[in-house]
Design a protein around this motif. Structure first.
Motif, PDB file in Angstrom:
ATOM      1  N   HIS A  20       0.818  -1.207   0.000  1.00 43.77           N
ATOM      2  CA  HIS A  20       0.000   0.000   0.000  1.00 43.77           C
ATOM      3  C   HIS A  20       0.860   1.269   0.000  1.00 43.77           C
ATOM      4  O   HIS A  20       0.426   2.320   0.447  1.00 43.77           O
TER       5      HIS A  20
ATOM      6  N   SER B 169      -3.457   6.663  -1.097  1.00 47.01           N
ATOM      7  CA  SER B 169      -4.761   7.094  -0.591  1.00 47.01           C
ATOM      8  C   SER B 169      -5.759   5.945  -0.764  1.00 47.01           C
ATOM      9  O   SER B 169      -5.504   4.977  -1.510  1.00 47.01           O
ATOM     10  N   ASP B 170      -6.899   6.044  -0.126  1.00 42.22           N
ATOM     11  CA  ASP B 170      -7.943   5.018  -0.277  1.00 42.22           C
ATOM     12  C   ASP B 170      -8.364   4.880  -1.737  1.00 42.22           C
ATOM     13  O   ASP B 170      -8.570   3.760  -2.219  1.00 42.22           O
ATOM     14  N   ASP B 171      -8.487   5.997  -2.448  1.00 43.34           N
ATOM     15  CA  ASP B 171      -8.866   5.957  -3.861  1.00 43.34           C
ATOM     16  C   ASP B 171      -7.788   5.263  -4.700  1.00 43.34           C
ATOM     17  O   ASP B 171      -8.104   4.514  -5.632  1.00 43.34           O
TER      18      ASP B 171
ATOM     19  N   VAL C  26      -5.662   2.960  -3.603  1.00 43.53           N
ATOM     20  CA  VAL C  26      -5.721   1.529  -3.273  1.00 43.53           C
ATOM     21  C   VAL C  26      -6.843   0.870  -4.062  1.00 43.53           C
ATOM     22  O   VAL C  26      -6.669  -0.206  -4.650  1.00 43.53           O
ATOM     23  N   LYS C  27      -7.987   1.509  -4.113  1.00 39.64           N
ATOM     24  CA  LYS C  27      -9.127   0.968  -4.862  1.00 39.64           C
ATOM     25  C   LYS C  27      -8.779   0.827  -6.340  1.00 39.64           C
ATOM     26  O   LYS C  27      -9.078  -0.203  -6.966  1.00 39.64           O
TER      27      LYS C  27
END
Length: 126
Positions: free
Chosen positions: A80, A113-115, A117-118
């Motif tokens: 990540h 960022s979460d975005d 990672v997605k």
């Protein structure tokens, strides 16, 4: 699928300049970031004929045309994390091609960022 998939590894201009120099002198090169006893922030740079990539090693991408690999255990730890290959003063690893130039490759990192990672998960599932 998300179109803006972040790069897992990129390089600064200083690193790209040194990569080009090493390619001019040695031909095709590669990077390997391992864990273990060596400085975890200093990837090793080898001629492609001088290092055997393991069957399970993870290819993160390319920097300056050179593939960049990581051991599977290190990848699990850094999966990540966005990596940036840089050059800093110092001595390269004993067998790393930049050794003897009073500079060494160095990894800088940041958490995706979460975005991001997605986007990576969607791209890997495709």
């Amino acid at each position: 699928m998300t179109q803006n998939v972040p790069l897992r590894v990129q390089a600064t201009d200083k690193a790209l300049d040194l990569i080009k120099t090493l390619q001019d002198e040695n031909g095709d090169i590669l990077f390997h970031q391992s864990g273990g006893c060596c400085d975890g922030s200093s990837p090793m740079c080898y001629g492609v004929r001088d290092y055997m990539i393991g069957d399970d090693d993870v290819k993160l991408g390319h920097v300056g045309g050179a593939p960049f690999y990581m051991s599977p255990s290190q990848f699990e730890y850094w999966r990540h994390t966005a990596l940036t290959l840089d050059v800093v003063p110092g001595r390269g690893g004993m067998f790393s091609l930049e050794n003897g130039r009073e500079v060494r490759f160095h990894i800088r990192s940041r958490i995706f960022s979460d975005d991001e990672v997605k986007a990576l998960e969607e791209a890997e599932a495709a």
